[in-house]
Design a protein around this motif. Structure first.
Motif, PDB file in Angstrom:
ATOM      1  N   VAL A 181     120.841  84.966 -26.995  1.00 51.94           N
ATOM      2  CA  VAL A 181     119.426  85.202 -26.705  1.00 51.94           C
ATOM      3  C   VAL A 181     119.093  86.681 -26.813  1.00 51.94           C
ATOM      4  O   VAL A 181     118.056  87.068 -27.374  1.00 51.94           O
ATOM      5  CB  VAL A 181     119.062  84.651 -25.306  1.00 51.94           C
ATOM      6  CG1 VAL A 181     117.703  85.141 -24.847  1.00 51.94           C
ATOM      7  CG2 VAL A 181     119.097  83.140 -25.325  1.00 51.94           C
ATOM      8  N   ILE A 182     119.967  87.537 -26.314  1.00 51.93           N
ATOM      9  CA  ILE A 182     119.736  88.984 -26.398  1.00 51.93           C
ATOM     10  C   ILE A 182     119.755  89.438 -27.849  1.00 51.93           C
ATOM     11  O   ILE A 182     118.907  90.233 -28.277  1.00 51.93           O
ATOM     12  CB  ILE A 182     120.778  89.731 -25.544  1.00 51.93           C
ATOM     13  CG1 ILE A 182     120.523  89.452 -24.066  1.00 51.93           C
ATOM     14  CG2 ILE A 182     120.746  91.227 -25.823  1.00 51.93           C
ATOM     15  CD1 ILE A 182     121.628  89.880 -23.149  1.00 51.93           C
ATOM     16  N   ALA A 183     120.700  88.932 -28.626  1.00 54.03           N
ATOM     17  CA  ALA A 183     120.753  89.291 -30.051  1.00 54.03           C
ATOM     18  C   ALA A 183     119.505  88.815 -30.781  1.00 54.03           C
ATOM     19  O   ALA A 183     118.957  89.536 -31.620  1.00 54.03           O
ATOM     20  CB  ALA A 183     122.007  88.704 -30.696  1.00 54.03           C
ATOM     21  N   ALA A 184     119.042  87.625 -30.455  1.00 56.67           N
ATOM     22  CA  ALA A 184     117.833  87.107 -31.103  1.00 56.67           C
ATOM     23  C   ALA A 184     116.602  87.901 -30.694  1.00 56.67           C
ATOM     24  O   ALA A 184     115.714  88.155 -31.514  1.00 56.67           O
ATOM     25  CB  ALA A 184     117.642  85.638 -30.754  1.00 56.67           C
ATOM     26  N   ALA A 185     116.539  88.328 -29.430  1.00 52.69           N
ATOM     27  CA  ALA A 185     115.384  89.086 -28.952  1.00 52.69           C
ATOM     28  C   ALA A 185     115.272  90.446 -29.634  1.00 52.69           C
ATOM     29  O   ALA A 185     114.165  90.936 -29.876  1.00 52.69           O
ATOM     30  CB  ALA A 185     115.470  89.261 -27.437  1.00 52.69           C
ATOM     31  N   PHE A 186     116.404  91.050 -29.941  1.00 51.50           N
ATOM     32  CA  PHE A 186     116.399  92.375 -30.559  1.00 51.50           C
ATOM     33  C   PHE A 186     116.691  92.325 -32.056  1.00 51.50           C
ATOM     34  O   PHE A 186     116.987  93.360 -32.662  1.00 51.50           O
ATOM     35  CB  PHE A 186     117.398  93.286 -29.851  1.00 51.50           C
ATOM     36  CG  PHE A 186     116.988  93.624 -28.452  1.00 51.50           C
ATOM     37  CD1 PHE A 186     116.001  94.567 -28.216  1.00 51.50           C
ATOM     38  CD2 PHE A 186     117.558  92.978 -27.369  1.00 51.50           C
ATOM     39  CE1 PHE A 186     115.611  94.876 -26.926  1.00 51.50           C
ATOM     40  CE2 PHE A 186     117.172  93.279 -26.076  1.00 51.50           C
ATOM     41  CZ  PHE A 186     116.194  94.231 -25.848  1.00 51.50           C
ATOM     42  N   SER A 187     116.622  91.163 -32.661  1.00 53.07           N
ATOM     43  CA  SER A 187     116.958  91.037 -34.077  1.00 53.07           C
ATOM     44  C   SER A 187     115.967  91.760 -34.985  1.00 53.07           C
ATOM     45  O   SER A 187     116.306  92.095 -36.118  1.00 53.07           O
ATOM     46  CB  SER A 187     117.049  89.565 -34.478  1.00 53.07           C
ATOM     47  OG  SER A 187     115.799  88.933 -34.323  1.00 53.07           O
ATOM     48  N   GLU A 188     114.765  92.016 -34.500  1.00 56.24           N
ATOM     49  CA  GLU A 188     113.802  92.753 -35.319  1.00 56.24           C
ATOM     50  C   GLU A 188     114.224  94.202 -35.527  1.00 56.24           C
ATOM     51  O   GLU A 188     113.727  94.868 -36.424  1.00 56.24           O
ATOM     52  CB  GLU A 188     112.409  92.674 -34.706  1.00 56.24           C
ATOM     53  CG  GLU A 188     112.321  93.298 -33.335  1.00 56.24           C
ATOM     54  CD  GLU A 188     111.003  92.995 -32.637  1.00 56.24           C
ATOM     55  OE1 GLU A 188     110.640  93.780 -31.757  1.00 56.24           O
ATOM     56  OE2 GLU A 188     110.363  91.990 -32.971  1.00 56.24           O
ATOM     57  N   TRP A 189     115.131  94.706 -34.721  1.00 59.03           N
ATOM     58  CA  TRP A 189     115.660  96.063 -34.884  1.00 59.03           C
ATOM     59  C   TRP A 189     116.744  96.129 -35.951  1.00 59.03           C
ATOM     60  O   TRP A 189     117.216  97.191 -36.302  1.00 59.03           O
ATOM     61  CB  TRP A 189     116.237  96.574 -33.576  1.00 59.03           C
ATOM     62  CG  TRP A 189     115.238  96.791 -32.486  1.00 59.03           C
ATOM     63  CD1 TRP A 189     113.904  96.497 -32.512  1.00 59.03           C
ATOM     64  CD2 TRP A 189     115.500  97.329 -31.210  1.00 59.03           C
ATOM     65  NE1 TRP A 189     113.327  96.813 -31.325  1.00 59.03           N
ATOM     66  CE2 TRP A 189     114.284  97.334 -30.500  1.00 59.03           C
ATOM     67  CE3 TRP A 189     116.636  97.802 -30.580  1.00 59.03           C
ATOM     68  CZ2 TRP A 189     114.171  97.810 -29.210  1.00 59.03           C
ATOM     69  CZ3 TRP A 189     116.520  98.275 -29.288  1.00 59.03           C
ATOM     70  CH2 TRP A 189     115.305  98.274 -28.620  1.00 59.03           C
ATOM     71  N   GLY A 190     117.187  94.973 -36.408  1.00 63.61           N
ATOM     72  CA  GLY A 190     118.268  94.908 -37.392  1.00 63.61           C
ATOM     73  C   GLY A 190     119.471  94.204 -36.788  1.00 63.61           C
ATOM     74  O   GLY A 190     119.595  94.073 -35.569  1.00 63.61           O
ATOM     75  N   GLY A 191     120.364  93.767 -37.661  1.00 62.63           N
ATOM     76  CA  GLY A 191     121.510  92.997 -37.216  1.00 62.63           C
ATOM     77  C   GLY A 191     122.506  93.780 -36.382  1.00 62.63           C
ATOM     78  O   GLY A 191     122.978  93.299 -35.350  1.00 62.63           O
ATOM     79  N   LEU A 192     122.820  94.990 -36.809  1.00 66.83           N
ATOM     80  CA  LEU A 192     123.826  95.781 -36.097  1.00 66.83           C
ATOM     81  C   LEU A 192     123.358  96.211 -34.716  1.00 66.83           C
ATOM     82  O   LEU A 192     124.106  96.046 -33.736  1.00 66.83           O
ATOM     83  CB  LEU A 192     124.245  96.981 -36.948  1.00 66.83           C
ATOM     84  CG  LEU A 192     125.419  97.786 -36.428  1.00 66.83           C
ATOM     85  CD1 LEU A 192     126.655  96.911 -36.318  1.00 66.83           C
ATOM     86  CD2 LEU A 192     125.687  98.969 -37.330  1.00 66.83           C
ATOM     87  N   PRO A 193     122.141  96.754 -34.556  1.00 65.59           N
ATOM     88  CA  PRO A 193     121.705  97.104 -33.196  1.00 65.59           C
ATOM     89  C   PRO A 193     121.596  95.883 -32.285  1.00 65.59           C
ATOM     90  O   PRO A 193     121.928  95.962 -31.099  1.00 65.59           O
ATOM     91  CB  PRO A 193     120.336  97.751 -33.404  1.00 65.59           C
ATOM     92  CG  PRO A 193     120.324  98.202 -34.809  1.00 65.59           C
ATOM     93  CD  PRO A 193     121.186  97.234 -35.556  1.00 65.59           C
ATOM     94  N   ALA A 194     121.131  94.768 -32.824  1.00 65.38           N
ATOM     95  CA  ALA A 194     121.013  93.549 -32.007  1.00 65.38           C
ATOM     96  C   ALA A 194     122.384  93.083 -31.547  1.00 65.38           C
ATOM     97  O   ALA A 194     122.564  92.709 -30.374  1.00 65.38           O
ATOM     98  CB  ALA A 194     120.307  92.456 -32.797  1.00 65.38           C
ATOM     99  N   ALA A 195     123.358  93.085 -32.443  1.00 68.95           N
ATOM    100  CA  ALA A 195     124.708  92.664 -32.073  1.00 68.95           C
ATOM    101  C   ALA A 195     125.322  93.636 -31.066  1.00 68.95           C
ATOM    102  O   ALA A 195     125.980  93.214 -30.110  1.00 68.95           O
ATOM    103  CB  ALA A 195     125.584  92.568 -33.316  1.00 68.95           C
ATOM    104  N   ALA A 196     125.086  94.935 -31.260  1.00 67.62           N
ATOM    105  CA  ALA A 196     125.620  95.932 -30.326  1.00 67.62           C
ATOM    106  C   ALA A 196     125.017  95.758 -28.936  1.00 67.62           C
ATOM    107  O   ALA A 196     125.732  95.853 -27.920  1.00 67.62           O
ATOM    108  CB  ALA A 196     125.347  97.337 -30.859  1.00 67.62           C
ATOM    109  N   LEU A 197     123.721  95.506 -28.872  1.00 66.72           N
ATOM    110  CA  LEU A 197     123.083  95.281 -27.567  1.00 66.72           C
ATOM    111  C   LEU A 197     123.591  94.001 -26.907  1.00 66.72           C
ATOM    112  O   LEU A 197     123.795  93.971 -25.686  1.00 66.72           O
ATOM    113  CB  LEU A 197     121.566  95.225 -27.727  1.00 66.72           C
ATOM    114  CG  LEU A 197     120.878  96.573 -27.894  1.00 66.72           C
ATOM    115  CD1 LEU A 197     119.420  96.373 -28.295  1.00 66.72           C
ATOM    116  CD2 LEU A 197     120.957  97.373 -26.611  1.00 66.72           C
ATOM    117  N   ALA A 198     123.802  92.970 -27.697  1.00 66.50           N
ATOM    118  CA  ALA A 198     124.319  91.712 -27.141  1.00 66.50           C
ATOM    119  C   ALA A 198     125.732  91.901 -26.595  1.00 66.50           C
ATOM    120  O   ALA A 198     126.050  91.435 -25.496  1.00 66.50           O
ATOM    121  CB  ALA A 198     124.296  90.625 -28.201  1.00 66.50           C
TER     122      ALA A 198
END
Length: 120
Positions: free
Chosen positions: A64-81
């Motif tokens: 859910v966290i990765a999906a919420a931040f996916s608009e920032w790009g794949g790498l930042p979303a994965a890092a945040l998750a």
């Protein structure tokens, strides 16, 4: 166990000609790689005498966290998750180690909290 796997592969190959193709084997490995990694993590927990009931909810929270931040790009979303789930796991570990709370209770509570977090 190996015999059952071999029999399944033989039956699958006889029924479907694309069963043992490299593409199909790659798809099977790709789809079950996350389950394998989660199983290895659970194995280490169980070998040390503990139990973790929050594993599925932790995976859902990370997704859910990765999906919420996916608009920032794949790498930042994965890092945040990864960072968020690491923090949640650290809270669980600190509560068990320093708070001397039973792992069953702690991971059950974290399971419920992470489930509620994913439904916000």
């Amino acid at each position: 166990m190996w015999l059952v796997l071999i029999v399944i592969c033989i039956v699958g190959t006889l029924r479907h000609e694309t069963f043992l193709t490299p593409e199909n084997l790659f798809n099977v490995l790709r789809h079950y790689s996350m389950l394998g990694l989660l199983s290895l993590g659970m194995l280490m927990t169980m070998l040390s005498g503990g139990i973790d009931l929050s594993l599925g909810a932790m995976l859902a929270a990370g997704a859910v966290i990765a999906a919420a931040f996916s608009e920032w790009g794949g790498l930042p979303a994965a890092a945040l998750a990864v960072a968020a789930t690491t923090a949640l796991g650290a809270v669980t570990g600190i509560t068990i180690a320093w708070g001397r709370v039973q792992p069953f209770i702690t991971t059950l509570v974290m399971n419920m909290a992470e489930y509620k977090l994913t439904n916000v």
